[in-house]
Design an enzyme around this catalytic site. Sequence first.
Site, PDB file in Angstrom:
ATOM      1  CE  LYS A   1      -2.518  -2.684  -0.550  1.00 25.88           C
ATOM      2  NZ  LYS A   1      -2.485  -4.159  -0.517  1.00 25.88           N
TER       3      LYS A   1
ATOM      4  CG  HIS B   1     -24.240  17.442  -0.978  1.00 23.73           C
ATOM      5  ND1 HIS B   1     -24.217  16.642  -2.102  1.00 23.73           N
ATOM      6  CD2 HIS B   1     -24.123  18.732  -1.416  1.00 23.73           C
ATOM      7  CE1 HIS B   1     -24.117  17.410  -3.179  1.00 23.73           C
ATOM      8  NE2 HIS B   1     -24.052  18.679  -2.784  1.00 23.73           N
TER       9      HIS B   1
HETATM   10  P1  FAD Z   1       1.359 -14.064   8.282  1.00 20.12           P
HETATM   11  O1  FAD Z   1       1.144 -12.598   8.185  1.00 20.12           O
HETATM   12  O2  FAD Z   1       1.906 -14.759   7.081  1.00 20.12           O
HETATM   13  O3  FAD Z   1       2.318 -14.289   9.537  1.00 20.12           O
HETATM   14  C1  FAD Z   1       2.775 -15.547   9.875  1.00 20.12           C
HETATM   15  C2  FAD Z   1       4.019 -15.398  10.716  1.00 20.12           C
HETATM   16  O4  FAD Z   1       4.341 -16.674  11.255  1.00 20.12           O
HETATM   17  C3  FAD Z   1       5.253 -14.939   9.943  1.00 20.12           C
HETATM   18  O5  FAD Z   1       5.922 -13.946  10.656  1.00 20.12           O
HETATM   19  C4  FAD Z   1       6.111 -16.190   9.857  1.00 20.12           C
HETATM   20  O6  FAD Z   1       7.509 -15.908   9.824  1.00 20.12           O
HETATM   21  C5  FAD Z   1       5.738 -16.870  11.158  1.00 20.12           C
HETATM   22  N1  FAD Z   1       5.982 -18.312  11.175  1.00 20.12           N
HETATM   23  C6  FAD Z   1       5.643 -19.244  10.248  1.00 20.12           C
HETATM   24  N2  FAD Z   1       6.002 -20.477  10.664  1.00 20.12           N
HETATM   25  C7  FAD Z   1       6.578 -20.323  11.887  1.00 20.12           C
HETATM   26  C8  FAD Z   1       7.133 -21.203  12.824  1.00 20.12           C
HETATM   27  N3  FAD Z   1       7.156 -22.521  12.628  1.00 20.12           N
HETATM   28  N4  FAD Z   1       7.654 -20.689  13.959  1.00 20.12           N
HETATM   29  C9  FAD Z   1       7.633 -19.350  14.197  1.00 20.12           C
HETATM   30  N5  FAD Z   1       7.104 -18.472  13.346  1.00 20.12           N
HETATM   31  C10 FAD Z   1       6.581 -18.946  12.207  1.00 20.12           C
HETATM   32  N6  FAD Z   1      -4.401  -8.801   3.092  1.00 20.12           N
HETATM   33  C11 FAD Z   1      -5.283  -7.803   3.322  1.00 20.12           C
HETATM   34  O7  FAD Z   1      -6.242  -8.019   4.075  1.00 20.12           O
HETATM   35  N7  FAD Z   1      -5.135  -6.576   2.759  1.00 20.12           N
HETATM   36  C12 FAD Z   1      -4.104  -6.293   1.917  1.00 20.12           C
HETATM   37  O8  FAD Z   1      -4.001  -5.177   1.423  1.00 20.12           O
HETATM   38  C13 FAD Z   1      -3.166  -7.318   1.644  1.00 20.12           C
HETATM   39  N8  FAD Z   1      -2.123  -7.087   0.827  1.00 20.12           N
HETATM   40  C14 FAD Z   1      -1.213  -8.091   0.602  1.00 20.12           C
HETATM   41  C15 FAD Z   1      -0.160  -7.830  -0.276  1.00 20.12           C
HETATM   42  C16 FAD Z   1       0.772  -8.819  -0.540  1.00 20.12           C
HETATM   43  C17 FAD Z   1       1.911  -8.542  -1.480  1.00 20.12           C
HETATM   44  C18 FAD Z   1       0.654 -10.081   0.112  1.00 20.12           C
HETATM   45  C19 FAD Z   1       1.695 -11.156  -0.131  1.00 20.12           C
HETATM   46  C20 FAD Z   1      -0.384 -10.347   0.970  1.00 20.12           C
HETATM   47  C21 FAD Z   1      -1.336  -9.352   1.210  1.00 20.12           C
HETATM   48  N9  FAD Z   1      -2.430  -9.581   2.056  1.00 20.12           N
HETATM   49  C22 FAD Z   1      -3.345  -8.580   2.267  1.00 20.12           C
HETATM   50  C23 FAD Z   1      -2.629 -10.866   2.729  1.00 20.12           C
HETATM   51  C24 FAD Z   1      -2.151 -10.770   4.181  1.00 20.12           C
HETATM   52  O9  FAD Z   1      -0.803 -10.376   4.202  1.00 20.12           O
HETATM   53  C25 FAD Z   1      -2.325 -12.123   4.862  1.00 20.12           C
HETATM   54  O10 FAD Z   1      -3.658 -12.556   4.734  1.00 20.12           O
HETATM   55  C26 FAD Z   1      -1.997 -12.008   6.344  1.00 20.12           C
HETATM   56  O11 FAD Z   1      -0.675 -11.570   6.538  1.00 20.12           O
HETATM   57  C27 FAD Z   1      -2.190 -13.357   7.040  1.00 20.12           C
HETATM   58  O12 FAD Z   1      -1.900 -13.209   8.385  1.00 20.12           O
HETATM   59  P2  FAD Z   1      -1.392 -14.444   9.283  1.00 20.12           P
HETATM   60  O13 FAD Z   1      -1.237 -13.894  10.639  1.00 20.12           O
HETATM   61  O14 FAD Z   1      -2.278 -15.595   9.047  1.00 20.12           O
HETATM   62  O15 FAD Z   1       0.027 -14.852   8.670  1.00 20.12           O
HETATM   63  P1  NAI Z   2      -4.889 -14.943  -6.365  1.00 15.33           P
HETATM   64  O1  NAI Z   2      -5.512 -16.237  -6.036  1.00 15.33           O
HETATM   65  O2  NAI Z   2      -5.583 -13.687  -6.037  1.00 15.33           O
HETATM   66  O3  NAI Z   2      -4.587 -14.881  -7.928  1.00 15.33           O
HETATM   67  C1  NAI Z   2      -3.795 -15.834  -8.572  1.00 15.33           C
HETATM   68  C2  NAI Z   2      -4.173 -15.827 -10.033  1.00 15.33           C
HETATM   69  O4  NAI Z   2      -3.221 -16.612 -10.729  1.00 15.33           O
HETATM   70  C3  NAI Z   2      -5.546 -16.447 -10.291  1.00 15.33           C
HETATM   71  O5  NAI Z   2      -6.299 -15.575 -11.093  1.00 15.33           O
HETATM   72  C4  NAI Z   2      -5.214 -17.752 -10.987  1.00 15.33           C
HETATM   73  O6  NAI Z   2      -6.189 -18.142 -11.928  1.00 15.33           O
HETATM   74  C5  NAI Z   2      -3.909 -17.411 -11.675  1.00 15.33           C
HETATM   75  N1  NAI Z   2      -3.047 -18.541 -11.974  1.00 15.33           N
HETATM   76  C6  NAI Z   2      -2.838 -19.662 -11.241  1.00 15.33           C
HETATM   77  N2  NAI Z   2      -1.935 -20.453 -11.845  1.00 15.33           N
HETATM   78  C7  NAI Z   2      -1.561 -19.813 -12.981  1.00 15.33           C
HETATM   79  C8  NAI Z   2      -0.628 -20.113 -14.015  1.00 15.33           C
HETATM   80  N3  NAI Z   2       0.087 -21.220 -14.004  1.00 15.33           N
HETATM   81  N4  NAI Z   2      -0.479 -19.216 -15.030  1.00 15.33           N
HETATM   82  C9  NAI Z   2      -1.217 -18.070 -15.056  1.00 15.33           C
HETATM   83  N5  NAI Z   2      -2.113 -17.747 -14.083  1.00 15.33           N
HETATM   84  C10 NAI Z   2      -2.271 -18.602 -13.071  1.00 15.33           C
HETATM   85  O7  NAI Z   2      -3.427 -15.012  -5.720  1.00 15.33           O
HETATM   86  P2  NAI Z   2      -2.324 -13.886  -5.524  1.00 15.33           P
HETATM   87  O8  NAI Z   2      -2.560 -12.736  -6.425  1.00 15.33           O
HETATM   88  O9  NAI Z   2      -1.033 -14.608  -5.592  1.00 15.33           O
HETATM   89  O10 NAI Z   2      -2.583 -13.398  -4.048  1.00 15.33           O
HETATM   90  C11 NAI Z   2      -2.631 -14.354  -2.987  1.00 15.33           C
HETATM   91  C12 NAI Z   2      -3.563 -13.904  -1.925  1.00 15.33           C
HETATM   92  O11 NAI Z   2      -2.978 -12.852  -1.155  1.00 15.33           O
HETATM   93  C13 NAI Z   2      -4.871 -13.304  -2.422  1.00 15.33           C
HETATM   94  O12 NAI Z   2      -5.791 -14.287  -2.789  1.00 15.33           O
HETATM   95  C14 NAI Z   2      -5.320 -12.552  -1.230  1.00 15.33           C
HETATM   96  O13 NAI Z   2      -5.937 -13.435  -0.349  1.00 15.33           O
HETATM   97  C15 NAI Z   2      -4.013 -12.050  -0.641  1.00 15.33           C
HETATM   98  N6  NAI Z   2      -3.807 -10.649  -1.044  1.00 15.33           N
HETATM   99  C16 NAI Z   2      -4.753  -9.735  -0.665  1.00 15.33           C
HETATM  100  C17 NAI Z   2      -4.630  -8.424  -1.045  1.00 15.33           C
HETATM  101  C18 NAI Z   2      -5.698  -7.463  -0.672  1.00 15.33           C
HETATM  102  O14 NAI Z   2      -6.512  -7.791   0.181  1.00 15.33           O
HETATM  103  N7  NAI Z   2      -5.752  -6.268  -1.253  1.00 15.33           N
HETATM  104  C19 NAI Z   2      -3.480  -7.940  -1.828  1.00 15.33           C
HETATM  105  C20 NAI Z   2      -2.567  -9.006  -2.190  1.00 15.33           C
HETATM  106  C21 NAI Z   2      -2.736 -10.292  -1.775  1.00 15.33           C
END
Ligand code: FAD
Ligand code: NAI
Length: 474
Positions: A57, A453
């Site tokens: 973000k 508004h």
């Molecule tokens: P995580 O945040 O993955 O945290 C898990 C933690 O556990 C990590 O620190 C890891 O190191 C630790 N861990 C794992 N195994 C062990 C172990 N055995 N011992 C000790 N520690 C361990 N979601 C949104 O809602 N809004 C967004 O805008 C958004 N943007 C995203 C953008 C990107 C690029 C990505 C990749 C994800 C995004 N997500 C977003 C998804 C969001 O980040 C995840 O849904 C969320 O972080 C999940 O939270 P969690 O606590 O389950 O796990």
């Molecule tokens: P995603 O599931 O959103 O999208 C993956 C896409 O890849 C799908 O459209 C799928 O059909 C396609 N795909 C799968 N295999 C493929 C292949 N071999 N070749 C081409 N396309 C293929 O997964 P993404 O974008 O990796 O994000 C993972 C998760 O992280 C999201 O589902 C979401 O839960 C979380 N996330 C949330 C955000 C938010 O809330 N704003 C921002 C970023 C991630």
Amino acid sequence: MDHFDVVVIGAGPGGYVAAIRAAQLGMSVCCVDAWQDEQGKPRLGGTCLNVGCIPSKALLESSEKYHEISQSLGEHGIVVEGVSLDLAKMQARKKTIVNQLTDGVAHLFRKNGISSLHGRASFVSIKNEMTTLKVTHEKNELLVQGDHVIIATGSMPRPLPVAAVDNHLILDSAGALSLHEVPGRLAIAGAGVIGLEMGSVWKRLGSEVTLIEAMPDFLPTADHQLSKEVFNVLTRDEGLQIQLDTRLEKVSRSGNQLQLLCEGKSAGVLEVDRLLVATGRMPCTEGLCLENVGLKSDMRGMIPVDDHCQTAVKSIWAIGDVVRGPMLAHKAEEEGVAVAEQIAGQKGHVSFENIPWVIYTSPEIAWAGKTEQILKDNGQAYRSGIFPLRANARAKSMGDTRGFIKILADQHTDQVLGVHIFGAQASELISEAVLAMEFGASSEDIARTVHAHPTLSEALREAALSVEKRSINY
Ligand code: FAD
Ligand code: NAI
């Protein structure tokens, strides 16, 4: 060996929130987390704070400002010349925000008396509902015991066999957040949430971006009317090239370039400078030794839980990305709170029906509740109201009139069943819709609520009026 009422594994939004709530409720809490930054410094906050929601973000915000200043301030009568990009500073700003927030979690842990252990946790045994865990960091090992354990180990990028990530030419999402130069041509495998957000960042900063999507439908889980409009706007106005029904078959390298062999609708060879693999994420359970406490993950790698996040072992719970449901930070947080409250004997609960989705493209996409296709599939009678943002005064003043707000309400009771927004600040607007649905509001309730508004939120009210076919301004 130290003993705690609750041991939490993972300090992402699921784990750290669960730890804080449990401590608030008077329990002794230990949270074990393995995350460390490039300098080897332990960093709390998990994927979300370190390489997910927050850094993405930050870059989305910066790149949108850059794009706006370079491209669209002219119509406001603002002439800006000599705009240039300092990507190193943009990245440094992102890093500062991440560090401030991850330090903030460490501060909250101290404030709430939570023991924070850095290392990787694994299950050793369970006896009389008392679980023993091993925490390993480099050569050090120690054992801790908990009456309850909350597994919140999150998720990681799902590898794509034809494109092994090296975070040099072939990137995962963390690599795509850390680029220090703008790639000339960026391909993205997967036009899902990460593909669209990261594609938006680098397109705005100057890359030519092509998304290669295996599925024939774009954003198939969103309302189809919405995803169709999003596809048109992102390809037409935002300049993202999205190739649907196309699979990446092979990646070859020559020097610092990649040749992507694609099959399907847009078959051919695509030459690019970088490839981002964004084809989904998978749960992290490796090394947890679940078998030592009689647990195992399911076919998708997730830890099976019931509606209350309880595993097959009564005193072991699992939340967030490692269990079923959307992989979203706010879903993980709510599950963390609910589990801590249940351990304390309260009735913690997560309302899974109304978890909002937001995709931070420009304009933003947000929805909650049911889509029109789900209602049709369920045979549920509904009415629909829609209001285009081009008829909203605030959107006009802002200079962004793209998109619409759509409300789906039960045909007989008028209860709001789903709200779908494509437009500026959809991420903020969706909360009113979620609140309305949580309270079982009707579309008439929203229509009769006074909205200030001129605001974008008036478009939500107008969409509600449109359910009765009585919009005022359209
Ligand atoms: P995580 O945040 O993955 O945290 C898990 C933690 O556990 C990590 O620190 C890891 O190191 C630790 N861990 C794992 N195994 C062990 C172990 N055995 N011992 C000790 N520690 C361990 N979601 C949104 O809602 N809004 C967004 O805008 C958004 N943007 C995203 C953008 C990107 C690029 C990505 C990749 C994800 C995004 N997500 C977003 C998804 C969001 O980040 C995840 O849904 C969320 O972080 C999940 O939270 P969690 O606590 O389950 O796990
Ligand atoms: P995603 O599931 O959103 O999208 C993956 C896409 O890849 C799908 O459209 C799928 O059909 C396609 N795909 C799968 N295999 C493929 C292949 N071999 N070749 C081409 N396309 C293929 O997964 P993404 O974008 O990796 O994000 C993972 C998760 O992280 C999201 O589902 C979401 O839960 C979380 N996330 C949330 C955000 C938010 O809330 N704003 C921002 C970023 C991630």
